[in-house]
Design an enzyme around this catalytic site. Structure first.
Site, PDB file in Angstrom:
ATOM      1  N   HIS A 110      -8.678  28.221 -12.205  1.00 55.10           N
ATOM      2  CA  HIS A 110      -8.598  26.720 -12.256  1.00 55.10           C
ATOM      3  C   HIS A 110      -9.565  26.592 -10.750  1.00 55.10           C
ATOM      4  CE1 HIS A 110      -4.702  24.825 -12.740  1.00 55.10           C
ATOM      5  NE2 HIS A 110      -4.024  25.706 -12.052  1.00 55.10           N
TER       6      HIS A 110
ATOM      7  N   ASP B 225       0.885  21.028 -14.153  1.00 50.06           N
ATOM      8  CA  ASP B 225      -1.012  21.650 -14.077  1.00 50.06           C
ATOM      9  C   ASP B 225      -0.838  20.284 -15.314  1.00 50.06           C
ATOM     10  OD1 ASP B 225      -1.083  22.753 -12.556  1.00 50.06           O
ATOM     11  OD2 ASP B 225      -2.015  24.684 -13.913  1.00 50.06           O
TER      12      ASP B 225
ATOM     13  N   GLY C  62       3.673   5.063   3.858  1.00 49.08           N
ATOM     14  CA  GLY C  62       2.948   5.978   5.472  1.00 49.08           C
ATOM     15  C   GLY C  62       2.087   5.528   6.273  1.00 49.08           C
ATOM     16  N   THR C  63       1.119   4.111   5.596  1.00 46.88           N
ATOM     17  CA  THR C  63      -0.562   3.715   6.129  1.00 46.88           C
ATOM     18  C   THR C  63      -0.247   2.946   7.210  1.00 46.88           C
ATOM     19  OG1 THR C  63       0.100   2.434   4.468  1.00 46.88           O
ATOM     20  CG2 THR C  63      -1.775   4.023   3.844  1.00 46.88           C
ATOM     21  N   GLY C  64       1.322   3.055   7.924  1.00 42.66           N
ATOM     22  CA  GLY C  64       1.489   1.598   9.011  1.00 42.66           C
ATOM     23  C   GLY C  64       1.301   0.603   8.423  1.00 42.66           C
ATOM     24  N   LYS C  65       2.387   0.227   7.077  1.00 46.37           N
ATOM     25  CA  LYS C  65       3.464  -0.575   7.596  1.00 46.37           C
ATOM     26  C   LYS C  65       4.351  -2.015   8.357  1.00 46.37           C
ATOM     27  CE  LYS C  65       3.783   0.061   2.734  1.00 46.37           C
ATOM     28  NZ  LYS C  65       3.428   1.101   2.963  1.00 46.37           N
TER      29      LYS C  65
ATOM     30  N   HIS D 131      -4.324  32.871 -13.749  1.00 38.49           N
ATOM     31  CA  HIS D 131      -4.128  31.640 -14.037  1.00 38.49           C
ATOM     32  C   HIS D 131      -4.992  30.925 -13.260  1.00 38.49           C
ATOM     33  CE1 HIS D 131      -1.320  27.944 -14.323  1.00 38.49           C
ATOM     34  NE2 HIS D 131      -1.526  27.565 -13.273  1.00 38.49           N
ATOM     35  N   GLU D 132      -4.855  31.148 -11.430  1.00 38.31           N
ATOM     36  CA  GLU D 132      -5.205  30.577 -10.151  1.00 38.31           C
ATOM     37  C   GLU D 132      -6.972  31.058 -10.061  1.00 38.31           C
ATOM     38  OE1 GLU D 132      -3.992  28.389  -8.712  1.00 38.31           O
ATOM     39  OE2 GLU D 132      -1.808  28.682  -8.891  1.00 38.31           O
TER      40      GLU D 132
ATOM     41  N   GLY E 100       0.685  -1.120   0.146  1.00 37.44           N
ATOM     42  CA  GLY E 100      -0.370   0.066   0.300  1.00 37.44           C
ATOM     43  C   GLY E 100       1.225   1.419  -0.028  1.00 37.44           C
TER      44      GLY E 100
END
Ligand code: ADP
Ligand code: ZN
Length: 515
Positions: free
Chosen positions: A343, A417, A124-127, A339-340, A121
């Site tokens: 979006h 982008d 940082g998911t805790g493995k 630009h912003e 996975g």
């Protein structure tokens, strides 16, 4: 399962921070090299998950710097109590705990226990946490190494490290051996594979076949790229139990946040439910990091507790970096505002279910010249129209620039982008059957039959069409674009509600005029 994982990863690659990368035009003297590396930082920042990935790689204590040395961790330091969420993985590991505590029992019944368990996975998911907790629960030693520690330039070094690791583990008796980043040593063998890596992998496989159920040794490996692994690793008697450790859903984020908040002086005003909702796409490690950043901000203020405001500031800081002083050049500020606003406008028109939280034209600490911070609606599967809309929103920054300033003024700010839009379009064409043939995986076909046919042309055509539509939408709602850009030039950063109110008002004025 593996395919499901890939799709889920893809589903989480949805835009959140639509940032405008700092370009060399914006930072005089920074040079092209600087531009490119800034762009990369930004793309690694947002390439992975819903809201954003905070740190490119969670720093694992000891890994890397270990130089191949075997560590034995404090036995009692960590148990299943330290793991929130991950119910399924925990459930699978409970059986192994029992096995580690009484391997004789399993041997007596002739049960063949899994020798190896693969946790896969996103980072940082805790493995690592799960593997450590298993050792802690069973009260057995924990030996940890990273796959990259085994991969050396000199043939044979990695293999001897593997043997050394197993020798030490055997001496310890029952134990958990944890190999992080197993993909570094267990990649699919191909024409480029090196003797060194093959030998290392073979050493691992032969060590694993050398112990028996009664030994009470469990090898846990972790990877975030299961599709890269050599199939030999996944055969029975090797890593034949595979457990997916995915990104936490909303309720899981809530329990992880609560767990990490337990030992901190959190103020009563902290709205955990809201925090869990805001952090779509965060891993357990990113959530832990968020609360830690909030604690650092609170310590600096030293008012006794961590408040919601600290957590919100930490949230912005970890995703976009801290605001830096405004740019001096008026024309550059205008371009970034347009630009912003592009979006934000397309996001409002096409994906109103996503929650815009901030639009800023202040340079951010993470190298963006400006950004939209959007919390995507939680979804497991992406539809074709959602993916197309996502691409339109990504392309809207460049489209707005072209509409207002013309081709001549095109800036490099949209590079990230465009790269991400192209990745999404390529996935639609190559894997998802969402552009043209509905039931063909061009990628599989390419692998089996060679060549990708006209896939490149189809990606181009898809992107061209979506770009034209994006420009048309911008042109049709140019007044709303202008309204938001003007407000940004005055305030520099707007919270999401304010930005949406400005857009909505201008959009409703437009429709009244046309009515
Ligand atoms: P991985 O090995 O999957 O990259 P780690 O196990 O190293 O992830 O996770 C890093 C840190 O993140 C943990 O030490 C813990 O503080 C936090 N964390 C991750 N997942 C969880 C979880 N499910 N529950 C509690 N904390 C978690
Ligand atoms: Zn942009």
């Amino acid at each position: 399962m593996k395919q499901g994982y890939r799709l889920l990863m893809l589903a989480t690659v949805i835009a959140a921070v639509c940032g405008m990368a700092l370009s060399f035009t914006l930072e005089a003297g920074a040079g092209l090299r600087g531009t490119l590396s800034r762009g990369l930082i930004l793309s690694s920042l947002i390439g992975f998950a819903g809201v954003a990935i905070l740190r490119p790689q969670y720093q694992r204590a000891g890994s890397g710097s270990m130089g191949g040395e075997v560590r034995e961790k404090d036995r009692q330091s960590c148990t299943f109590q330290n793991v929130a969420a991950n119910a399924q993985a925990l459930h699978s590991l409970e059986e192994l705990r029992d096995y580690l505590m009484t391997p004789e029992k399993y041997a007596k019944y002739g049960a063949r226990m899994p020798k190896g368990v693969l946790l896969y996975g996103p980072p940082g998911t805790g493995k690592t946490l799960l593997a450590r907790a298993l050792a802690g629960e069973a009260g057995v030693p924990f030996f940890a190494l990273s796959g990259s520690d085994f991969v050396e330039k000199y043939v044979g070094v990695g293999a001897s490290r593997v043997r050394e690791l197993f020798k030490k583990a055997r001496k310890a008796g029952r134990c958990v051996i944890f190999i992080d980043e197993i993909d570094a040593m267990g990649k699919k063998r191909d024409d480029n594979s090196s003797d060194e890596r093959d030998q290392t992998l073979n050493a691992l496989l032969s060590e694993m076949s050398g112990f028996y159920t009664g030994d009470g040794v469990v090898v846990i490996a972790a990877t975030n790229r299961i599709e890269m692994l050599d199939p030999a690793l996944l055969r029975p008697g090797r890593f034949d139990r595979q457990i997916e450790v995915g990104l936490p859903g909303r309720d899981e984020r809530l329990s992880i946040l609560r767990l990490h908040g337990e030992n901190k002086p959190m103020e009563a005003d902290v709205d955990w439910e809201n925090l869990a909702a805001m952090t779509v796409g965060f891993s357990g490690a990113s959530l832990e990091n968020l609360l830690n950043e909030a604690a650092i901000l609170a310590s600096a203020r030293d008012s006794g507790t961590i408040q919601m405001d600290d957590v919100e500031r930490a949230f912005r800081k970890t995703i976009a970096g801290e605001d830096r002083p405004s740019l001096a050049d008026a024309q550059e500020r205008k371009i970034i505002a347009i630009h912003e606003a592009g979006h934000a406008l397309l996001g409002r028109l096409l994906m109103p279910e996503n929650k815009l939280t901030r639009v800023s034209i202040l340079p951010s600490g993470h190298g963006a010249a400006g950004y939209n911070l959007t919390i995507p609606a939680e979804r497991v599967m992406l539809s074709r129209s959602a993916m197309e809309n996502q691409i339109r929103v990504l392309l809207a920054g460049r489209a707005a620039e072209l509409t207002v300033f013309g081709e001549e003024q095109t800036t490099a700010g949209a590079s990230n982008d465009i790269a991400r839009a192209t990745e999404l379009a390529a996935a639609m064409v190559l894997e998802l059957g969402m552009a043209g043939e509905p039931a063909v995986s061009v990628r599989v076909l390419g692998r089996q039959c060679g060549g990708m046919g006209d896939a490149g042309d189809r990606c181009r055509k898809l992107l061209d069409e979506l770009f034209i539509q994006t420009r048309q939408l911008i042109e049709a709602h140019i007044a709303a674009l202008d309204a938001l850009a003007s407000a940004l030039l005055v305030s520099e950063a707007l919270d999401g509600e304010r930005a949406c109110a400005i857009l909505d008002e201008a959009l409703s004025n437009e429709s009244q005029k046309t009515a």
